[in-house]
Design an enzyme around this catalytic site. Structure first.
Site, PDB file in Angstrom:
ATOM      1  N   GLU A   1      57.997   0.174  78.525  1.00 45.17           N
ATOM      2  CA  GLU A   1      59.333   0.456  77.972  1.00 45.17           C
ATOM      3  C   GLU A   1      59.323   1.627  77.001  1.00 45.17           C
ATOM      4  OE1 GLU A   1      60.535  -3.303  76.347  1.00 45.17           O
ATOM      5  OE2 GLU A   1      60.974  -4.166  78.295  1.00 45.17           O
TER       6      GLU A   1
ATOM      7  N   GLU B   1      60.822  -6.920  84.813  1.00 48.21           N
ATOM      8  CA  GLU B   1      61.038  -8.053  83.919  1.00 48.21           C
ATOM      9  C   GLU B   1      62.452  -8.564  84.160  1.00 48.21           C
ATOM     10  OE1 GLU B   1      60.189  -7.085  79.827  1.00 48.21           O
ATOM     11  OE2 GLU B   1      58.316  -6.074  80.309  1.00 48.21           O
TER      12      GLU B   1
HETATM   13 ZN   LIG Z   1      59.918  -6.268  77.729  1.00 44.69          ZN
END
Ligand SMILES: [Zn+2]
Ligand SMILES: [Zn+2]
Ligand SMILES: [Zn+2]
Lengths: 633, 633, 633
Positions: free
Chosen positions: A144, A315
């Site tokens: 991320e 995710e």
């Molecule tokens: Zn995450």
């Protein structure tokens, strides 16, 4: 390629004794993938140079023995505490000048060469050790990028790297002064060494300075990722991925995507609804346990483009999260719905974050497929249902869309630099456009600003492109598709200057924006007929045909050949009018979908999703709350 | 013990010529106590080592000669400017890293040993000089610990002390890493020296880290106070007090109270209403000139517990204050009402802050009993009326309450560390519970979390106890009282981890919290019947009897033997249903009081208070606005 | 003196080839003045000591050749980047301790002597070079002092200068301690060297400390300007001006005005409406394209006073600006209306900012009279219309007003230091009073607090004068005019202390303020009859006649001889009642103007302005939207 499921697992969080049972249970649940490793640096290298891969070796063996394939993450998002003894100046610095300290994650500045070399080293070691493993199905770089607002850093390392970047871009300080208009307010520089980062200035800094810093910062992320990708690729044939975060626009995902085989993203529909969707309270209440009906779809389409067709959800929210202002539990059915929606948009795989809820540390309130006591959480059942359903479903595929929507990170940098009116945002403008198109039942492709060939599309929407390179202008003019541009199309040159002739300056479109204004959001400007312009409007000099006007007769949407110009920010009603009319002309079939219902096509099926908390009557029958219907095409 | 009144006086603020007249006027007004000294360090010790006690000697003589008794305060809340030359690093540091500078008060870090030794010295000198004086009726340590957010300091001194505290608590760095779950995000430490304070991290720090820092910070206040108390006690038999501030929860008042003979608090009903009571605007408007009807009572009961029965109001608001967002004048009658309410809850003494309004410095707009021109302010008359009334009233005493309410500072630290939903607060949860019980006409005892013997009580409410030590769990299960627990009962182990088996894990209560969620405050979840769960809810696995449920049938309050579990945050209607029903079963007599009316019993009387701005009809007749009725029991 | 128009021009922004055409076009448009030079330091002195005046010489020649007169600005608001190499510590520092960096403008601390000497040098060089030029019609010092919150600086230079200022003011540290009441909270200082600036204190600093710092900071601006004015005056006979910014109250404009021949101000009606006018959303919506109907007029009258009769608008908004939260386009007609309104209030000249919109840097979205492509922007036509209209209009002149309104910057410092209730502001109080008087059709003079002779006026309003020097008290008592004082009249002595006897302590006015309170803004206190007191109220002891009271009978406005005391903040209805009644008694003719209509007299004409977006019926006929009527007197 068969659709697959997976999960994110942290063997280091659990006693080694339970790994095997976990692995078996994952496989029994129908999962294919397990992502590991991405936050484990302190356990891989407990002290500098003392590498401890053994436990990862064993974890991979145990997982693979159960039939699972591994996504192996580089651990560079979480440098261990000892790294700071070696590189005390590696931390990012916030806009107020404070260091962003150790004690959570992402505590590094993308411009710090010392840390970058440490990353080279650990990635190389990891690649060397595992590149021959048949169990590694894919790599993931870092985690991320930009999460927690970490793209921009105001550190000394960033300052120096910025000056180097400026020298490369402008060559001479005179060229920079001219490009930025530094004659204004005596801001001329005598030397690149004199240029600071654009924070803490007395009043707003030069927008050209800010835009350059944003472009530089984006490039730093791209370079950081590329170093890892090049090392991995030199050792391994497994595809390389990165897991992008929702509504994160401060670096260019397409450019990062160019160095990946697979784009993945982290989909937290309910956290995002509270946290990142701009909507009124009644919308947030109506979808509090489901997520926004368009937000996930938008990102699915975006990352399909970033991954040049190959993309996953790395995710997937499986229950309540911990990090939004409010963290409700999803409606029963939503975990299944979200998963299928990803497949409907062409995902190859969907991985749930995470296998078992951790009872400790920052994410202790983040649901997993298992509860902390290893009992099944409600999400597990829904994941298992999807696993059964994909077993006899078609392969991953996607629709051949008639409508394209251009998304340009550089435009976002420019809008952020100069929103003109409070709260104005490029992302929101594009998302409003996407929502309006989706509500007409359309399947949409998102396109990068580097697209030049629009063949196959009947309609291209490209709102808010602040700077349009000449080649893209030409492509818009020459395509057979109808192209909808504006507001702010070509409003700036490459250096954030207003171009002369005035915008949009598109060959074949007789439109000049003679004046622009931003307006209080409580002052909608009514169109003749339904709909409003809100927040931002342009006055035009034009001979083009008006598609619709303000009540005072000022043109708002005008058409000239294949080009349509939108001289303001339309509300959903205005956008619906615009696109209904264009689709009608272009013979693109649209539907008027009920509130909360959305459709999406693959090559073989049409999916109907009901995001509402109650059953809804649709052309394919009543769809229960939080449920979906698959219709063969 | 006879109830008494007093005032706070600053002889150093006034010409010595007027002290005698002031003293005489205090005595004539019926006051018994005068508190002095607590901000006078710069006049006691104008330069380092040059002590000037003479003026205090004279002030004490003058006051005592008029028949007044002295509360003598240590001056450590206001170190003189020269102290910073001796200890430049004694200042607290805020979470952004800025020093909290000289120029007001409380400019010290609790962890600075050099300053602590200066405090030892001045307290010892004061104790030595005045311990034999018969005029000293009580001591006060410092002033309003934690006021102006001064418990947490991010200074170097605090860093070092925190590391020492951690070493003591955890013994080894491995134990700490395990306890905190530092494997998560590679947060492992190699050494205690590497642990920073949990500020300025990139995203939220480990909640275990934060909780440890909050516990440490609380302990630092306790230790700071203990040093003073031990010095005073070594020299003097007079009781030792400290004046706590309303709704200040970031250190453990019970632990400080353990080192005191008398707990006192500073009661500013109108300032607190604007500043510290969470309530809708219409409530704030309705009580703008009276204060909240439950806020003072709550603190009275709290400090009765902190003082183990002995407690005062050390600073009673006598008119408009200066520090709230808005500072209206009280309704006529409120100064008397507030004073009597303190006595109704068992106060030994009530002292007005302050004698005469100071025409200078920060509190120049804070009313006194006298105006700056020495004319009587409206509060003086009301104080004199109370003085006359207590003359022939019973001694200080308190009700023998049937209902206990547990208040646990450590739970507040845990909720603050992890509210889960925006705006969620342990104090507010307990206060909502207190209000619901009070509105049923009950007299309530507040109990510390160290309570183990609940005999005498029929009902114990203990909402929100995030961590429940085993001994307390046992006490709850073994008592004859009905104990109401939840939400979040036992939701965490001692180190902020989620325990397995899952909470609340209480023997005899078949309840497992299988999932929790926080909800937008504009999404109340309706109960079957009246009332709502708001903001926070838990899903239960249970075979216990549901007292009430959500409309979908999910249990919200369940009972099992003597234990009741509340699986969410009930609004006032829900809490009223819960406690009415329990009191009915337990044969605790309740009343439905009119809006704004409250009752409280002593050993001999029932007091009826009307907080409203208009007369109200009650079972004891019409009570005028801002007035009270005493009913013999 | 004939009324004239002008514009602000930046020759350095444009190729020299187009200067001549620009100049010719300005002259043809009917402009007289062109302001240049004020941001050009980096082009005047590209490196230290290397002066390059040639281009300015040529620009002046070109402009003058077209018949234009020059206002020449000193370039000290924008020190070049190299200045920081010579004076690294010249930057101002914000209240959090962060330097306010290079990269925009006004990046200097008024207290930095090194920078001040650089300013002396460049101003002297400029004065020497151009003082003999016949083309220079006026000088301008610097640009918009205080803009971007630049009056207060917390730098080391400011600290040192503050200590020097304190020594001069108080003589001895004991005197300072006494004056400030530093005995409170042991804040006594032993030495001036120990006094810090009043930022970053634990809780609020001593208001006397804050007020002293505000007065000092104001004096630093006055001194900074005086140095420039003295140098210019020593060389040149041309009048000296400075362009003040709207609603900027943190230095004393009257004192700066004492060193100028002409006061000018920068009038951005629409930017100010969004940004600096406190009003409800419906008012902001109604006037979003016109600006507030009183805000410009107030400043016109203020700067007529600051300039002792001689004043200009130096920067007149000609279209949308770039810097407000929202930046709409003005209604057609408003540029003309604003210009005429300035003349109606006595302006000698109105200059439009700016000639041509710059396509680069911070103000690229700020309209000019020309667009970036040199086409005429809508404002140019309106300016040209005014140019034609003033050609045969009377000379500049102003009404002989019967009503005076005192505006005191020192009072603003005191209210800012101690607003008592949240959001309370002296500027707003005076502006509310001004608006109420204007809505009665009155022409108003604004008066400095140094005024002593009120002859010629029938009515003086002086709200909120926190400190009233004895001589001014005497002048108020001795004038034949009726003087309206309060709230907070004389509420503080010279050092921010509450005086005894209590305020207002005016001979001839039997009023004592016995208690004050601030009130929630949602709790208006209704008067008997119409109107309310809002936010702030005083209780009076008085035998004076009540003009009106609260419903409970408490006096709100009382009269005694020529003095009227207003014991609270009246809403517009209350102020209308007050002033209607007084004007009636004093035989001042008033009118009840329609919403959005205002009038203003010169010596020979009455101007009627319609600020509304629709035509309005008035005594002089229907005035179209955004238009005006001139009525001969
Ligand atoms: Zn995450
Ligand atoms: Zn106090
Ligand atoms: Zn300006």
């Amino acid at each position: 390629m068969k659709r697959t499921l997976g999960t994110c697992y942290y063997p280091e969080h659990w006693p080694e004794e339970i790994w095997e049972a976990d692995a078996r249970r994952m496989a029994q649940a129908g999962l294919t993938w397990v992502r590991i490793g991405e936050f484990a640096w302190s356990r891989i290298e407990p002290e500098p140079g003392n590498l401890n891969w053994d436990w990862i070796d064993r974890a991979i063996e145990v997982l693979a023995a159960a039939g699972l394939k591994i996504v192996l993450g580089t651990p560079t998002a979480t440098p261990p505490r000892w790294m700071l003894h070696r590189h005390p100046d590696m931390l990012a610095v916030d806009a107020h000048g404070n260091p962003r300290k150790f004690g959570s994650r992402r505590h590094y500045c993308f411009s710090h060469e010392g840390y970058a070399q440490e990353c080279d080293r650990i990635v190389r070691l990891m690649a060397e050790r595992y590149s021959k493993s048949l169990h590694i199905g894919a790599w993931q770089t870092d985690n991320e990028y930009s999460c927690h607002d970490t793209t921009l850093s105001f550190s000394e390392a960033a300052s120096e790297a910025f000056r180097t970047w400026l020298k490369e871009r402008y060559g001479s300080i005179d060229a920079l002064n001219r490009a930025w208009g530094n004659v204004f307010w005596s801001m001329d520089y005598d030397s690149f060494e004199d240029i600071d980062l654009p924070n803490l200035t007395v009043t707003e800094p030069n927008p050209a300075h800010v835009l350059a810093f944003r472009r530089f910062s984006s490039d730093q992320v791209v370079r950081f990722n590329r170093r890892q990708a090049e090392i991995l690729r030199a050792h391994s044939d497994a595809p390389i991925s990165h897991n992008f975060m929702g509504r994160t626009t401060d670096f260019d995902h397409f450019k990062v995507g160019d160095d990946l085989e697979i784009a993945t993203w982290d989909s937290y529909p309910m956290g995002f609804l509270e946290d990142r969707v701009e909507a009124a309270a009644d919308h947030k209440r109506a979808y509090a346990r489901q997520g926004d009906p368009d937000f996930q779809a938008f990102h699915h389409d975006l990352y399909r483009a970033v991954g040049k067709g190959r993309w996953w959800v790395m995710e997937q929210q499986p229950g309540p999260v911990n990090w939004a202002p409010y963290n409700p539990a999803p409606l029963p059915g939503m975990v299944r719905l979200w998963t299928w929606e990803a497949f409907a948009h062409g995902a190859e795989a969907v991985c749930y974050f995470r296998w078992r809820q951790a009872p400790f540390a920052q994410e202790q309130m983040h649901a997993g497929l298992l509860r902390p006591d290893s009992a099944a959480a409600p999400g597990l059942d829904e994941a298992m249902q999807v696993a059964r359903e994909i077993a006899d479903a078609p392969d991953a595929s996607t629709a051949s869309a008639q409508v394209g929507l251009v998304f340009d990170y550089d435009a976002d940098f420019a809008w952020t630099t100069q929103p003109h009116g409070e709260g104005s945002s490029y992302f929101q403008l594009v998302f409003d456009t996407y929502r309006a198109l989706r509500k007409l039942g359309l399947s949409i492709d998102i396109l990068p600003p580097t697209a030049r060939d629009f063949s196959g599309y009947k309609l291209i929407a490209a709102p808010g492109l602040m700077h349009i390179p000449e080649a893209l202008k030409r492509a818009f003019c020459e395509t057979d598709a109808t192209v909808v541009l504006g507001p702010r199309a070509g409003a700036r040159g490459p250096e954030m200057e207003i171009p002369v002739p005035l915008p949009p300056d598109l060959p074949g479109l007789d439109v000049t924006v003679s004046r622009v204004e931003s307006i209080r959001p409580d002052m909608p400007m009514a169109l003749s007929g339904e709909g409003n312009v809100i927040g931002y409007r342009e006055e035009l000099e034009t001979s083009a045909d008006a598609m619709f006007q303000l009540k005072d007769g000022s043109p708002v949407a005008v058409a000239n050949g294949n080009l349509v110009y939108m001289a303001g920010w339309g509300d959903q009603t205005a956008l619906n009018r615009l696109f209904s009319s264009l689709c009608n002309t272009l013979e693109i079939k649209t539907m008027l979908l009920p509130e909360g219902v959305r459709v999406r096509d693959t090559a073989t099926e049409r999916f109907w999703f009901n995001y509402r908390a109650e059953p809804v009557e649709t052309p394919v029958g009543v769809i229960p709350a939080a449920d979906l219907v698959r219709q063969a095409l």
